[in-house]
Design an enzyme around this catalytic site. Structure first.
Site, short mmCIF file in Angstrom:
data_model
loop_
_atom_site.label_atom_id
_atom_site.label_comp_id
_atom_site.label_asym_id
_atom_site.label_seq_id
_atom_site.Cartn_x
_atom_site.Cartn_y
_atom_site.Cartn_z
N CYS A 26 0.77 -1.12 -0.02
CA CYS A 26 0.05 -0.22 0.13
C CYS A 26 0.94 1.41 -0.17
O CYS A 26 1.26 1.65 1.19
CB CYS A 26 -0.90 -0.03 1.21
N ILE A 30 -8.90 2.22 -9.14
CA ILE A 30 -8.95 3.75 -9.20
C ILE A 30 -8.06 4.16 -7.84
O ILE A 30 -8.07 3.65 -6.92
CB ILE A 30 -10.16 4.50 -8.86
N CYS A 31 -6.92 5.21 -8.08
CA CYS A 31 -6.19 5.74 -7.16
C CYS A 31 -6.14 7.35 -7.18
O CYS A 31 -5.69 7.60 -8.32
CB CYS A 31 -4.62 5.19 -7.19
#
Lengths: 429, 429, 429
Positions: C156, C346-347
């Site tokens: 992450c 989606i980021c």
């Protein structure tokens, strides 16, 4: 009796200091000492070299101008400084006493590569630029390869890029571009480093600009020799290479002028004879001596495999001049506030019909603000700035309020900052 | 009696030369000799492969067309040239005498990797493209990994990029893209080199386009073998690697056709059998023999670790044809003016709904002008150009005045240049 | 009697599964088991750390909310799972029987570097973010160097980038930026890798964003130790380096929670204790156990020199939840259709006043669609999404029809796909 401030140098730094002082204190006696009878707008010397400007367009005679603004003008170069006696001697033999001395002579040019001074030329002085213009006129009749570059220790790379871009433009205009291989050879570790460790993604921008213009580049090397028909450089392993060059423009490195050196090791940095200053641009030993502009010793932004220096651009010099003027006037008035320049740098590299724009504030990292742009607008911005700056010099109004406000509004520029502790090398305060 | 010009080849180069000659001199006898009964618009063969065009859309039968424009058509391939006797023999046994010979046969394809011809296919001929289209239809029913690439010595990389981008687009349209790993494997030292040393920052553009399309790329390697289910390549150290490939499109390299080779070493470059020409595209030994198009020997833009060649794009070929037509007519008329093509290249790589555009003038550096763009407009420009070019071929008007003016206005293109000294390899004059 | 679905976890994955199930089948008994009494919007934890959000702004208490939507809530953490007996035991000693179990606990944080948990902090939980916020308030009074980074094995990376960009913005706003050197140190092989092998040209975008913000980056290294005033890392050759850090935010890596581990090696991947699932997010051994969210074992996108993992972003988790809900309901109804999530990601990396946007579909290559953008609009999009998502949680309507339609229209997102063969690791079906 009012104090006497002597300023060595009649360029951007010298005049900006003189005008700021005059504005801050109308009773001060101010004398500018400079061998050159004119003020020349240095950033336009590449344009002078290409014949895009005439000398008269970008210079202003000082003899009448300075007295009109209440500033004395001694049109002679300084020869020596006696910091213990508070005296300056000029080349003509005059001895001038001062209460405060501001050294703003600009640099002494060092042509470190063999044959560089003879076979190459630069855009660092009006004389060099005009000589280059003559050589170009001949070159256009019988063109060949061109080398543009910078030797080890250079701190002023911008004009080299600008000259490369502008020459490309001029050659194309003349229908000669396809007959002229252009090579950019630099001591920077990569193109776009600019002696600044880059400004944002300036590396990518410069690589693209060169690629679009079919200009080859060779970085991280030392130019060792210039011959009439070639330039010779050496890589980090000491291997040498030749590049043919019918014409070359190789930037020299800068050191302090002889008059600085004459003041001894407490004023002149032994390494490069530049003026030793603290964060407030005051000499730590002789508190009544200040430095402004290219002649001051500023640490490099970072160590590079081949030495490079941090440039001192016009905006930085204007900020130094403003800080120094405030510091002198406050010293006279026993006001303890001292100022340090923010050292924000604007650099516009003209490319003929458009230009690249860089802004770094402060120049010495960590930087709060970095901007890089490219566009037609910056070409016009540069021309407009030239006119505006010459107007400022003529008007004797170096830091109009609206300029300060505009810069702060657009870029967040602060100009100068109150500095609680001036000790230490120039940089963030 | 009027002179007889024989043109070997009925592609862009052959027809452009024929039409230019007809326009310059209405009395000239002109014969086009070509085994293919049609003109095919080569730049649209990738579209043919993907089924975006039908063969009829991008080809024109020549049998009726050429005579209508006063040009004889011999629908046979040339078999041999006797340059001392000024005669061409066709495969059908016809012997044709000429006063001037223009060689514009296009290339002979060389499938240099083992299994390349059998297991891979190309987009270099209409037949290959249609075969590829058949294989694709089957592939869509049962997709798998794809390799698109170019073997050592290739000079024509554009269609490989274009095919990769267009296949990505087509697979996505069909909802199959996520099941098809695509790898681009090339002899170029880096992607975007294009056999041209790059065009401006084409490297960055191609890297970005591949990244955005999830296409892997492997550059600076030699494809050595193609198998039914994989492609094998070798790096510079000779280490071999495999990439799975259910379908592969590997560009072959080009050499001169056998009919060129038959003319002997003074016409055919011994290294690659291409036509030896000077800057004005005339053979230096046999002054009445000229070369036009892909079959001419042009030096590479630069040496690359694995050999690559300079592409000859449509615009370059049209410029060669125009120069050669002028040079022949001036020779007949005893006019000493000779012309060299500017060799400016336009390359539009279609990507389905947008396209990448490159312009380099001249192709061989130093370049005066380099342009690179990306956008939807270039996709339509490519389609429009296809229609326009086919119209030009039908109308027999290969160089309309408005085209010349428009190109000059937009890009500064010159087309052809008066050349005082034609000797030397093709390139800047 | 109606079936009982027990869901471990009250985050995005747990609640999305619960709401989807409730929508698909109103008679189902659904129990959410979670020790945290609230739902927290994880993507806004960096904002919480900077004080741009309050905890109340981005969290919703669950005690009243879930029963209102017909879902039972047990406010205790799960302690163990007995997959053979179809029972879950909570930390408070409750034993809950299930027909179907959905594991959506989120990860257990692993602070793999010495001193990381003590001297550094993260933005992975609301508690960490609020602790970081306290440290920042103190830091602003006496600023110094900052290190932001990620240890080996992190999956992450997005919040680390986001925190770096946002901290830059906040420091600038406070006039402190020029006093704070910021360094980003990561296990990614290059910046912009994101554990995803990059998303289009995300490398270039991140390099540029860092350069523009004067943030140094060091990639492809292992952070081994965090001390109160520095961060120590090791390169691939095992050489160690120190970077001064008055404040550090170092991302931990994730593993499966202890309750997953308690279920044995057929449920918990022995390597990282994450839930073993097939393409349809069903456990291959215990067909009535499913995994949703960060706690599921997904293979890395590619091997990297230093281990990194594939992130599981909000959109991916919502898709998992939807697929799992359909699969459970179809299993109950003896409908053989099974669904796999598309795993599109989606980021949006917020940067204070603008943001970077990445879209990859599917996340595991080959990707059909890749989008990368930068702009002010994405900053507002992120804020709007936060509000929208919190509204969805409150309304109990996790997948409104208009959302599905809009995503499909704008990005071509499919959400979930019918999957003929669910066997194999999660990925394309």
């Amino acid at each position: 009796m009012s104090k006497h401030v002597v300023i060595l140098g009649g360029g951007i730094g010298g005049l900006a200091t003189a005008y700021n002082l005059r504005k801050l204190d109308s009773s001060l006696r101010i004398t500018v000492v400079s061998g050159r009878p004119y003020f020349g707008f240095t950033p336009s010397y590449p344009h002078l070299a290409l014949g895009w400007r005439k000398f008269e367009d970008i210079s202003i005679p000082l003899a009448n101008l300075l007295p009109k603004h209440g500033i004395d003008f001694v049109n002679e170069d300084g020869e020596s400084i006696d910091p213990d006696a508070n005296k300056v001697k000029t080349k003509g033999g005059k001895v001038i006493e001062y209460d405060y001395l501001v050294i703003a002579t600009g640099p002494k040019l060092v042509f470190g590569a063999e044959g560089q001074e003879q076979y190459s030329t630069s855009v660092c002085t009006a004389e060099h630029a005009m000589e280059l213009n003559k050589r170009l006129e001949e070159f256009y009749r019988n063109p060949g390869p061109v080398v543009i570059g910078a030797i080890p220790g250079v701190s002023c790379f911008g004009p080299a890029y600008e000259f490369a871009f502008m020459l490309h433009y001029e050659l194309k205009r003349r229908g000669l571009r396809h007959r002229v291989p252009i090579t950019y050879i630099t001591s920077e570790p990569y193109v776009g480093h600019l002696g600044l460790g880059g400004v944002g993604y300036s590396r990518r921008i410069m690589e693209d600009l060169f690629a679009e213009r079919s200009i080859k580049y060779i970085a991280n090397v030392k130019i060792t020799k210039v011959e009439p028909d070639k330039v010779i450089y050496e890589d980090l392993e000491g291997k040498t290479y030749e590049v043919p060059a019918k014409l070359s423009m190789i930037m020299p490195r800068f050191m302090g002028t002889d008059v600085v050196a004459s003041a001894g090791d407490k004023v002149a940095n032994p390494a490069n004879k530049m003026v030793i200053v603290n964060r407030c641009f005051q000499n730590p030993t002789y508190k009544n001596i200040f430095g402004v502009g290219v002649v001051t010793a500023i640490p490099p932004v970072e160590q590079t495999p081949i030495p490079t220096g941090a440039p001192k651009t016009g905006m930085m010099i204007e900020q130094m001049a403003m800080a120094v003027a405030h510091n002198i006037v406050n010293d006279i008035r026993n006001n303890p506030d001292r100022y340090a320049p923010e050292l924000a740098a604007i650099c516009i590299a003209d490319m003929g019909k458009d230009a690249a724009f860089f802004y770094a504030a402060p120049v010495l990292p960590p930087r709060a603000t970095v901007i890089q742009k490219k566009g037609v607008i910056w070409h016009y911005a540069k021309s407009a700035f030239e006119k505006y700056f010459l107007w400022k010099i003529k008007a004797g109004n170096i830091a109009p309020v609206f300029e300060e406000k505009a810069l702060h509004l657009v870029f967040g520029t602060q100009g100068i900052r109150l500095c609680a502790d001036c000790s230490g090398a120039p940089g963030t305060c």
